[in-house]
Design a protein around this motif. Structure first.
Motif, PDB file in Angstrom:
ATOM      1  N   ILE A  55       0.826  -1.212   0.000  1.00 10.05           N
ATOM      2  CA  ILE A  55       0.000   0.000   0.000  1.00 10.05           C
ATOM      3  C   ILE A  55       0.861   1.263   0.000  1.00 10.05           C
ATOM      4  O   ILE A  55       0.646   2.185  -0.781  1.00 10.05           O
ATOM      5  CB  ILE A  55      -0.938   0.031   1.238  1.00 10.05           C
ATOM      6  N   SER A  56       1.871   1.275   0.884  1.00 10.44           N
ATOM      7  CA  SER A  56       2.667   2.479   1.086  1.00 10.44           C
ATOM      8  C   SER A  56       3.267   3.009  -0.219  1.00 10.44           C
ATOM      9  O   SER A  56       3.208   4.202  -0.511  1.00 10.44           O
ATOM     10  CB  SER A  56       3.776   2.161   2.088  1.00 10.44           C
ATOM     11  N   GLN A  57       3.809   2.104  -1.009  1.00  6.89           N
ATOM     12  CA  GLN A  57       4.429   2.519  -2.280  1.00  6.89           C
ATOM     13  C   GLN A  57       3.384   3.078  -3.246  1.00  6.89           C
ATOM     14  O   GLN A  57       3.650   4.016  -3.978  1.00  6.89           O
ATOM     15  CB  GLN A  57       5.117   1.307  -2.901  1.00  6.89           C
ATOM     16  N   GLY A  99       5.118 -10.029   7.240  1.00  2.00           N
ATOM     17  CA  GLY A  99       4.281  -9.283   6.300  1.00  2.00           C
ATOM     18  C   GLY A  99       3.132  -8.591   6.999  1.00  2.00           C
ATOM     19  O   GLY A  99       2.877  -7.410   6.781  1.00  2.00           O
ATOM     20  N   ALA A 100       2.444  -9.322   7.878  1.00  2.00           N
ATOM     21  CA  ALA A 100       1.308  -8.741   8.604  1.00  2.00           C
ATOM     22  C   ALA A 100       1.768  -7.557   9.454  1.00  2.00           C
ATOM     23  O   ALA A 100       1.115  -6.514   9.499  1.00  2.00           O
ATOM     24  CB  ALA A 100       0.663  -9.806   9.485  1.00  2.00           C
ATOM     25  N   LEU A 101       2.919  -7.747  10.123  1.00  2.00           N
ATOM     26  CA  LEU A 101       3.438  -6.675  10.971  1.00  2.00           C
ATOM     27  C   LEU A 101       3.843  -5.452  10.139  1.00  2.00           C
ATOM     28  O   LEU A 101       3.460  -4.317  10.433  1.00  2.00           O
ATOM     29  CB  LEU A 101       4.647  -7.197  11.756  1.00  2.00           C
ATOM     30  N   PHE A 102       4.596  -5.699   9.090  1.00  2.00           N
ATOM     31  CA  PHE A 102       5.124  -4.582   8.302  1.00  2.00           C
ATOM     32  C   PHE A 102       4.030  -3.872   7.496  1.00  2.00           C
ATOM     33  O   PHE A 102       4.093  -2.652   7.311  1.00  2.00           O
ATOM     34  CB  PHE A 102       6.241  -5.065   7.377  1.00  2.00           C
ATOM     35  N   VAL A 103       3.055  -4.617   7.004  1.00  2.00           N
ATOM     36  CA  VAL A 103       1.951  -3.958   6.280  1.00  2.00           C
ATOM     37  C   VAL A 103       1.212  -3.020   7.230  1.00  2.00           C
ATOM     38  O   VAL A 103       0.878  -1.889   6.863  1.00  2.00           O
ATOM     39  CB  VAL A 103       0.977  -4.996   5.664  1.00  2.00           C
ATOM     40  N   TYR A 104       1.008  -3.485   8.452  1.00  4.01           N
ATOM     41  CA  TYR A 104       0.326  -2.608   9.416  1.00  4.01           C
ATOM     42  C   TYR A 104       1.161  -1.355   9.687  1.00  4.01           C
ATOM     43  O   TYR A 104       0.619  -0.247   9.750  1.00  4.01           O
ATOM     44  CB  TYR A 104       0.047  -3.361  10.720  1.00  4.01           C
ATOM     45  N   LEU A 163       0.227   2.641   9.043  1.00  7.73           N
ATOM     46  CA  LEU A 163       0.295   3.660  10.093  1.00  7.73           C
ATOM     47  C   LEU A 163       1.156   4.841   9.675  1.00  7.73           C
ATOM     48  O   LEU A 163       0.785   5.991   9.869  1.00  7.73           O
ATOM     49  CB  LEU A 163       0.890   3.053  11.371  1.00  7.73           C
ATOM     50  N   ILE A 164       2.321   4.530   9.134  1.00  8.24           N
ATOM     51  CA  ILE A 164       3.282   5.584   8.789  1.00  8.24           C
ATOM     52  C   ILE A 164       3.828   5.316   7.390  1.00  8.24           C
ATOM     53  O   ILE A 164       4.767   4.567   7.223  1.00  8.24           O
ATOM     54  CB  ILE A 164       4.450   5.653   9.805  1.00  8.24           C
ATOM     55  N   SER A 165       3.207   5.953   6.421  1.00 10.74           N
ATOM     56  CA  SER A 165       3.597   5.679   5.030  1.00 10.74           C
ATOM     57  C   SER A 165       5.047   6.068   4.733  1.00 10.74           C
ATOM     58  O   SER A 165       5.808   5.290   4.181  1.00 10.74           O
ATOM     59  CB  SER A 165       2.686   6.451   4.079  1.00 10.74           C
ATOM     60  N   LYS A 166       5.415   7.291   5.125  1.00 10.00           N
ATOM     61  CA  LYS A 166       6.690   7.822   4.645  1.00 10.00           C
ATOM     62  C   LYS A 166       7.911   7.154   5.262  1.00 10.00           C
ATOM     63  O   LYS A 166       8.846   6.815   4.573  1.00 10.00           O
ATOM     64  CB  LYS A 166       6.734   9.336   4.865  1.00 10.00           C
ATOM     65  N   ALA A 167       7.898   6.989   6.584  1.00  9.66           N
ATOM     66  CA  ALA A 167       9.073   6.435   7.252  1.00  9.66           C
ATOM     67  C   ALA A 167       8.954   4.929   7.454  1.00  9.66           C
ATOM     68  O   ALA A 167       9.749   4.329   8.171  1.00  9.66           O
ATOM     69  CB  ALA A 167       9.275   7.137   8.589  1.00  9.66           C
ATOM     70  N   ALA A 168       7.972   4.318   6.810  1.00  7.93           N
ATOM     71  CA  ALA A 168       7.687   2.910   7.064  1.00  7.93           C
ATOM     72  C   ALA A 168       8.886   2.013   6.769  1.00  7.93           C
ATOM     73  O   ALA A 168       9.214   1.128   7.556  1.00  7.93           O
ATOM     74  CB  ALA A 168       6.484   2.473   6.229  1.00  7.93           C
ATOM     75  N   MET A 169       9.540   2.257   5.648  1.00  8.17           N
ATOM     76  CA  MET A 169      10.670   1.409   5.264  1.00  8.17           C
ATOM     77  C   MET A 169      11.773   1.454   6.318  1.00  8.17           C
ATOM     78  O   MET A 169      12.338   0.417   6.679  1.00  8.17           O
ATOM     79  CB  MET A 169      11.206   1.867   3.896  1.00  8.17           C
ATOM     80  N   PHE A 196      -7.333   0.098   6.979  1.00  2.00           N
ATOM     81  CA  PHE A 196      -7.310   0.546   5.578  1.00  2.00           C
ATOM     82  C   PHE A 196      -8.725   0.869   5.072  1.00  2.00           C
ATOM     83  O   PHE A 196      -8.896   1.723   4.205  1.00  2.00           O
ATOM     84  CB  PHE A 196      -6.678  -0.535   4.697  1.00  2.00           C
ATOM     85  N   SER A 197      -9.726   0.195   5.632  1.00  2.00           N
ATOM     86  CA  SER A 197     -11.106   0.455   5.225  1.00  2.00           C
ATOM     87  C   SER A 197     -11.665   1.706   5.890  1.00  2.00           C
ATOM     88  O   SER A 197     -12.658   2.265   5.435  1.00  2.00           O
ATOM     89  CB  SER A 197     -12.009  -0.723   5.607  1.00  2.00           C
ATOM     90  N   THR A 198     -11.033   2.131   6.978  1.00  2.00           N
ATOM     91  CA  THR A 198     -11.589   3.217   7.783  1.00  2.00           C
ATOM     92  C   THR A 198     -10.927   4.564   7.504  1.00  2.00           C
ATOM     93  O   THR A 198     -11.594   5.588   7.497  1.00  2.00           O
ATOM     94  CB  THR A 198     -11.429   2.875   9.290  1.00  2.00           C
ATOM     95  N   PHE A 199      -9.634   4.539   7.252  1.00  2.00           N
ATOM     96  CA  PHE A 199      -8.906   5.799   7.139  1.00  2.00           C
ATOM     97  C   PHE A 199      -8.592   6.168   5.689  1.00  2.00           C
ATOM     98  O   PHE A 199      -8.674   5.323   4.787  1.00  2.00           O
ATOM     99  CB  PHE A 199      -7.623   5.748   7.981  1.00  2.00           C
ATOM    100  N   GLU A 200      -8.245   7.441   5.514  1.00  2.00           N
ATOM    101  CA  GLU A 200      -8.001   7.956   4.165  1.00  2.00           C
ATOM    102  C   GLU A 200      -6.574   7.642   3.708  1.00  2.00           C
ATOM    103  O   GLU A 200      -5.635   7.779   4.489  1.00  2.00           O
ATOM    104  CB  GLU A 200      -8.200   9.475   4.149  1.00  2.00           C
ATOM    105  N   TYR A 201      -6.466   7.259   2.468  1.00  2.38           N
ATOM    106  CA  TYR A 201      -5.136   7.027   1.885  1.00  2.38           C
ATOM    107  C   TYR A 201      -5.036   7.793   0.579  1.00  2.38           C
ATOM    108  O   TYR A 201      -5.305   7.274  -0.489  1.00  2.38           O
ATOM    109  CB  TYR A 201      -4.881   5.526   1.683  1.00  2.38           C
ATOM    110  N   VAL A 202      -4.680   9.044   0.719  1.00  2.00           N
ATOM    111  CA  VAL A 202      -4.567   9.895  -0.457  1.00  2.00           C
ATOM    112  C   VAL A 202      -3.352  10.785  -0.246  1.00  2.00           C
ATOM    113  O   VAL A 202      -3.142  11.272   0.861  1.00  2.00           O
ATOM    114  CB  VAL A 202      -5.860  10.717  -0.660  1.00  2.00           C
ATOM    115  N   PRO A 203      -2.519  10.935  -1.261  1.00  2.00           N
ATOM    116  CA  PRO A 203      -1.350  11.800  -1.093  1.00  2.00           C
ATOM    117  C   PRO A 203      -1.778  13.201  -0.664  1.00  2.00           C
ATOM    118  O   PRO A 203      -2.518  13.861  -1.379  1.00  2.00           O
ATOM    119  CB  PRO A 203      -0.711  11.817  -2.484  1.00  2.00           C
TER     120      PRO A 203
END
Lengths: 258, 303
Positions: free
Chosen positions: A74-76, A148-153, A157-163, A246-253
């Motif tokens: 998702i993050s990418q 995978g489950a941990l890292f996807v979550y 939570l934090i798109s930019k610094a997730a990696m 992911f169903s509840t919160f907004e994911y838009v740049p």
């Protein structure tokens, strides 16, 4: 039909030659390192050598690959802004995140299994005759889902610094925590994967530098069944939370808002 | 079909959309506003990518946020220029057709059809990474029309399109509007919008400043003299020629050009090429400080 397509297309994307090539290169590196290790420790038992190389190398590649592939779930898509195409299609968001996560876990399993195969090939003349290798495959599969489950979550939570966070967990946390005394080792995914892989009993205080890196210093002694239960609960809980999130919160740049 | 009822959206301390109430029905409706006016925010609210802070958005009576049943009747062409660059145009559109729930065969057929409609059928098997801006725009349009939605939202769709592409798009939108589809087109260029529709929503700093017939807005503008700035190395000579034109009200001579005021901008623009070609008036370029939305908003705000 749509669900199968989401899974297949994500898996196809994750296993593009450009991406896989890097992991083939890594597997070749692991093969060479294992050969060098055998050369410098000619008296070592082959089973122990494999176990050491597997812990030291393969189970390092596993969270690394998981961190990298999980960010593509998702993050990418958010960073590249292509998320808008996915979110404005008639498919439930929870299905999108779960199916893409599953595809990511399969990709991680495949590249890590190949790494394990290359290590087994370096140690044994017939890599498949090694029972530890087959147990490792099972642990790698569970680990692919768990990391995978941990890292996807984390990426939700934090798109930019997730990696950065995922890589920190993969290397710093997963290297140091299993070696800590007391019950701290229980906070590491690697501890449970070792139990599932039925590694030789932990508590090897004479492991030295390699032993430390291979997480052999910890004192935890987890039963295989406990490893399975904890991992199953962790995967189910984190995937459930990710699907809800992911169903509840907004994911838009955000920078596009105007 | 699309209803916004007292919708506001905040981004932290910044307001993106402020108490907007409107409805969008069949036909082409233009969403006009300068950059940052709130057009994209409004479109994101309608497409259910974001939620309103207060108020309600509904499409056919349903909340669009993360609602697959709404996306079955909604097509969206985003402003962003981002794609899966390694894919071909056909692969990109086909993949989204499959996400729309089509079978392989249906998705293949529909992909071919929409790519033909947007004039990309002969170029769609090249990688998107090598596409021009106009080609990328066409592919985005194609994916918005894939599932034959009842409502289509186009965020700045004319950006990057050449004149032929613009004309084709406008014709296409007209056909879709005649079929009874609700089409919302955002733009910050008044001239573009005038050629597509008379029905407008005018956003300024997050507020809906005007809605309805564009002619009313135009009449408002035409009450004011229109300014035109002409760049020329011979401002005095150009001023002498221009002052003879009956619809030029005043001329201000500057160091590298002239700025004039006219009450008949269309006639003036019609006459300008003749001046340049027939009378050899040395003109490097021209622009209108008034031919933008900021001026219109000034007129609307100041009366």
């Amino acid at each position: 039909m749509t669900e199968l397509f989401v899974f297949q297309s994500a898996l196809k994307d994750f296993l593009r030659l450009k991406r896989v090539f890097v992991w083939l290169f890594v597997a070749t590196g692991l093969f060479l390192i294992s050969k060098v290790y055998l050369r410098v420790t000619p008296d070592a038992n082959l089973d122990e050598s494999y176990s050491m190389m597997s812990s030291l190398l393969v189970f390092r590649v596993l969270p690394l690959a998981s961190a990298i592939f999980s960010t593509a779930v998702i993050s990418q898509e958010v960073e590249q802004k292509t998320i808008v195409y996915l979110l404005t299609r008639p498919i439930d968001r929870w299905k999108l995140v779960s199916l893409r996560s599953l595809a990511s876990a399969v990709a991680v399993f495949l590249v890590t299994s190949f790494a394990a195969l290359s290590v087994s090939s370096a140690v044994f003349s017939n890599p498949f005759a090694n029972s530890a290798f087959l147990r490792d495959l099972v642990a790698i599969f569970v680990g692919s889902l768990a990391y995978g489950a941990l890292f996807v979550y984390v990426t939700l939570l934090i798109s930019k610094a997730a990696m950065v966070v995922c890589l920190f967990f993969a290397f710093a946390w997963e290297t140091s925590v299993p070696n800590m005394s007391g019950s701290m080792a229980l906070l590491s995914v690697n501890t449970y994967l070792s139990a599932i892989a039925q590694r030789p009993s932990s508590g090897n205080a004479s492991g030295g530098f390699f032993g430390t890196l291979a997480n052999n210093l910890g004192t935890s002694d987890i039963a295989t069944s406990t490893g399975w239960i904890v991992m199953a609960l962790m995967i189910a809980f984190l995937m459930g939370v990710s699907m809800w999130w992911f169903s509840t919160f907004e994911y838009v740049p955000r920078e596009d808002a105007g | 079909m699309i209803e916004l009822n007292q919708v506001s959206r905040w981004y932290g301390q910044v307001i993106g959309l402020n108490d907007v109430t409107c409805s969008i029905g069949p036909g082409v409706t233009a969403l006009l506003g300068m950059n940052g006016a709130g057009k994209s925010t409004m479109i994101k609210l309608i497409t259910g990518q974001i939620r309103p802070t207060t108020g309600e958005v509904s499409i056919g009576g349903e909340d669009p946020f993360a609602n697959p049943s709404v996306y079955r009747k909604l097509g969206y062409c985003p402003e962003i220029d981002n794609f899966y660059e390694h894919q071909t145009g056909r692969q990109f559109v086909y993949g989204l057709a499959r996400l729309d729930g089509m079978s392989h065969q249906d998705a293949s057929n529909r992909t071919q059809k929409v790519l033909e409609e947007v004039g990309m059928a002969d170029r769609c098997d090249k990688r998107i990474a090598g596409y021009s801006k106009g080609m990328r725009q066409r592919v985005k349009l194609a994916q918005a029309m894939l599932h034959q939605p009842d409502a289509i939202l186009l965020d700045e769709p004319l950006n990057g399109l050449d004149p032929v592409g613009r004309r084709e798009l406008m014709d296409m939108l007209k056909v879709l509007a005649d079929e009874g589809k609700a089409i919302l087109v955002s733009s910050h260029i008044l001239f573009e919008v005038e050629q597509m529709t008379r029905s407008i929503l005018l956003l300024h700093r997050g507020r809906l400043m005007a809605s309805g017939d564009l002619r009313v807005i135009r009449e408002l503008i035409d009450k004011h003299p229109h300014r035109v700035r002409i760049e020329t190395p011979e401002p005095r000579e150009v001023a002498r020629r221009l002052v003879a034109l009956p619809y030029v009200l005043s001329i201000n001579v500057e160091r590298d050009g002239v700025e004039l005021q006219t009450k008949e901008p269309r006639q003036f623009y019609d006459a300008l090429p003749e001046l340049v070609l027939d009378e050899n008036v040395p003109i490097r370029g021209f622009s209108s400080p008034d031919n933008n939305l900021e001026s219109i908003f000034q007129y609307l705000v100041n009366g």
